[in-house]
Design an enzyme around this catalytic site. Sequence first.
Site, mmCIF file in Angstrom:
data_model
loop_
_atom_site.group_PDB
_atom_site.id
_atom_site.type_symbol
_atom_site.label_atom_id
_atom_site.label_comp_id
_atom_site.label_asym_id
_atom_site.label_seq_id
_atom_site.Cartn_x
_atom_site.Cartn_y
_atom_site.Cartn_z
ATOM 1 N N HIS A 106 -13.466 -2.835 -2.584
ATOM 2 C CA HIS A 106 -12.617 -2.186 -1.411
ATOM 3 C C HIS A 106 -12.966 -3.152 -0.156
ATOM 4 C CE1 HIS A 106 -9.700 1.128 -1.092
ATOM 5 N NE2 HIS A 106 -9.914 0.945 0.268
ATOM 6 N N THR A 146 -5.764 2.178 -7.221
ATOM 7 C CA THR A 146 -6.875 2.196 -6.833
ATOM 8 C C THR A 146 -7.882 3.325 -7.226
ATOM 9 O OG1 THR A 146 -6.192 0.818 -4.726
ATOM 10 C CG2 THR A 146 -8.213 2.102 -4.655
ATOM 11 N N TYR A 166 -2.172 5.478 -4.411
ATOM 12 C CA TYR A 166 -3.006 6.482 -4.283
ATOM 13 C C TYR A 166 -2.430 7.660 -4.714
ATOM 14 C CZ TYR A 166 -5.848 3.718 -1.041
ATOM 15 O OH TYR A 166 -6.730 2.888 -0.393
ATOM 16 N N LYS A 216 -7.392 -1.404 -9.949
ATOM 17 C CA LYS A 216 -8.255 -2.022 -8.555
ATOM 18 C C LYS A 216 -9.432 -1.183 -8.399
ATOM 19 C CE LYS A 216 -7.654 -3.818 -3.891
ATOM 20 N NZ LYS A 216 -8.395 -2.730 -3.225
ATOM 21 N N SER A 259 0.876 -1.315 -0.004
ATOM 22 C CA SER A 259 -0.080 -0.055 0.015
ATOM 23 C C SER A 259 0.878 1.339 -0.114
ATOM 24 C CB SER A 259 -0.987 0.101 1.329
ATOM 25 O OG SER A 259 -1.548 1.478 1.293
#
Length: 394
Positions: free
Chosen positions: A275, A158, A132, A251, A109
């Site tokens: 999610h 994402t 992100y 995603k 992440s």
Amino acid sequence: MELERLLNLADVERAARRRLPAPVFDVIAGGAGDELTISANSLAFDEIKLRPRNLVDIAEVDTSTTVLGQRVSMPVLLGPAGYQRMAHRDAELAVARTAGKAGTAFALSTVSSYKLEDVAAEATGPKWFQLYFPPGGRSPEKVIRRAASAGFDALCVTIDTPTKGLRERDSRSNFSVPLRISPKLLAQTAIRPSWALDFVRGGVGRGTLGFNRKVLSMKEAGNALSSALRPVTEDDIRLVRELWDGPLVIKGVLRGDQAARLVDLGADGIVVSNHGGRQLDTATSTIEALPDVVEAVAGRTEVYLDGGVRRGTDVAKALALGARAVLIGRPYLYGLAVGGEAGVRRVLDIMQDETENALGLLGYTSVAEVERSCVVLPHERWRTPLQAVVAAVD
């Protein structure tokens, strides 16, 4: 705890619930609103029935496959999850090591507890970096270049976090990053000394990557992530495609028409995901959305699924409906909480054993053999006899 006594992922979850303070467990386990999507992700798998074929020699069953051209030991990958330091002090370092030893891939992440370079150094298998977008409209170029330099094999963007989900468990427990010392948390840690000791040993003020080269405090990273929750546009995807030379995975897709458009924009992989039920409650379950996405991309890209996968039979069902592999999140975080690296490995061993068992009982000796005919969807169980005959002839 003897990890071998944990026979399935439900056992691992129960063990994690016993070890973690309630606010910490809730932030991992919880979702948006009434958490109906979390339930739907699992229940939708239960509604799909299996049709085994017999008279097959299954003395050897091979669970290996390829993902983005790289060989993995099983069609089960470790999906991205932030703030893993809350579960165990080794956090993403342990996950990277375990995935490599197990021969499968993991995704790191953006809000990792450790620098992406440090995590990459621990990885010996395929590794993805989940992106992100930085706050304030800043370009993601710096972090993308860092991921490339660190040797990440794929970039995973994402797109389903245009704003925060309504996570009521966190609001009720007054959860915050960093952990706010409250009477409830103090009471929970008093009866969970092993977690408290592990957290202290890892460094109470241990930061997280955030979006910059420096390690941010947990509070700064939390603020950065909140401000980064914004709609991802087609222009954003085009920019990332220009900046990233390797495989690009998107995603957070639940619609076939959107998946097809993302392939046009350069996506090499699509993750069918809601999610984990943490964003929009009552969203379509992922296994229900999977066939639409698979049909829409028409073989032009690999399709993966996350959300609700808890058994090897779930893996088999996803493969039968066109998924290349599945990603798990909460289960390996529970394993991390229970036993660190060994706990994550226990989760992967369970999933590999169950997947091998499911394939064998279905009459398949490899992942590549799994076909659509081995599953029956809910609406297909209500066919008239004549409809069933016509379908079989077709």
